[in-house]
Each structure stands twice: as C-alpha cells, then as structure tokens.
Write a protein that holds these residues in place. Sequence first.
Motif, mmCIF file in Angstrom:
data_model
loop_
_atom_site.group_PDB
_atom_site.id
_atom_site.type_symbol
_atom_site.label_atom_id
_atom_site.label_comp_id
_atom_site.label_asym_id
_atom_site.label_seq_id
_atom_site.Cartn_x
_atom_site.Cartn_y
_atom_site.Cartn_z
ATOM 1 N N ASP A 145 0.862 -1.185 0.000
ATOM 2 C CA ASP A 145 0.000 0.000 0.000
ATOM 3 C C ASP A 145 0.897 1.233 0.000
ATOM 4 O O ASP A 145 1.863 1.310 0.756
ATOM 5 N N ILE A 146 0.589 2.178 -0.868
ATOM 6 C CA ILE A 146 1.363 3.416 -1.000
ATOM 7 C C ILE A 146 0.491 4.568 -0.505
ATOM 8 O O ILE A 146 -0.678 4.667 -0.866
ATOM 9 N N LYS A 147 1.071 5.417 0.314
ATOM 10 C CA LYS A 147 0.353 6.572 0.875
ATOM 11 C C LYS A 147 0.621 7.828 0.053
ATOM 12 O O LYS A 147 1.734 8.038 -0.438
ATOM 13 N N ALA A 148 -0.383 8.660 -0.084
ATOM 14 C CA ALA A 148 -0.233 9.939 -0.775
ATOM 15 C C ALA A 148 0.895 10.728 -0.131
ATOM 16 O O ALA A 148 1.013 10.772 1.092
ATOM 17 N N GLY A 149 1.752 11.313 -0.963
ATOM 18 C CA GLY A 149 2.863 12.115 -0.482
ATOM 19 C C GLY A 149 4.129 11.316 -0.226
ATOM 20 O O GLY A 149 5.193 11.890 -0.019
ATOM 21 N N GLU A 150 4.024 9.994 -0.239
ATOM 22 C CA GLU A 150 5.177 9.130 0.027
ATOM 23 C C GLU A 150 6.110 9.098 -1.193
ATOM 24 O O GLU A 150 5.665 9.052 -2.335
ATOM 25 N N GLU A 151 7.404 9.158 -0.925
ATOM 26 C CA GLU A 151 8.431 9.013 -1.963
ATOM 27 C C GLU A 151 8.636 7.502 -2.143
ATOM 28 O O GLU A 151 8.986 6.806 -1.193
ATOM 29 N N VAL A 152 8.371 6.997 -3.358
ATOM 30 C CA VAL A 152 8.415 5.552 -3.594
ATOM 31 C C VAL A 152 9.381 5.205 -4.723
ATOM 32 O O VAL A 152 9.662 6.032 -5.593
ATOM 33 N N GLU A 153 9.874 3.991 -4.681
ATOM 34 C CA GLU A 153 10.874 3.524 -5.640
ATOM 35 C C GLU A 153 10.382 2.245 -6.311
ATOM 36 O O GLU A 153 9.760 1.401 -5.677
#
Length: 100
Positions: free
Chosen positions: A19-27
């Motif tokens: 799960d990815i949260k809004a505003g999170e820096e993801v790779e």
Amino acid sequence: MPHFLIHNKNDNVGVAITDIKAGEEVEGVYIEDMAKGPKIKAINNIPLGHKIALSNLKQGDTVIKYGRPIGSAIKEIKIGEHVHVHNIKSNRWGKWRKSQ
C-alpha cells in the motif's frame, strides 16, 4: 525496498507491491533485470496491486503495462497518480462491449 514493480522498460505504469500513501516518496524495480526503477512521489493513496503512473499522460494517451497497451487515459494523469478505472478505459472492456 521497492514499492512498485515495472514489468517492461516501455511501461508507463508500475504495480504497487505494498500500500502506497499519498505524499510518500516511492521507488520501483524492473522485473526483467531487477534494475532500480524511478523514484517518484505518490499523489494519491495507491492500494496493493493497483497501478501508479510513471509518466504524465494526456487524455487519449495509451497506458502501457507488460510492454503492451492495456487501455487509454480518459483524462490527464500525472506522474505518481493512482491509475485505475476512474481515469483509464481498458482495451479489454472496449472489446467485450463491442461483441455484445
């Protein structure tokens, strides 16, 4: 640890493996050779298994996954945005509807 997978180097969407949260820096990571993919900032919450935009798409642009077209953007989609039925029209759905 990667947050999304990219099936093919030509894809413009990745698939969330957490799960990815809004505003999170993801790779991301490319499945083909396990090379590091892009780092992007998520605009929306993106549930596990859903798509994240890897590039900006204009209305009518083709959405590419697995190196193949899977649908078309029905409105502008920005890098890091959740890509799902609210902003793309699936090629599969269009073919099914025509056969009915």
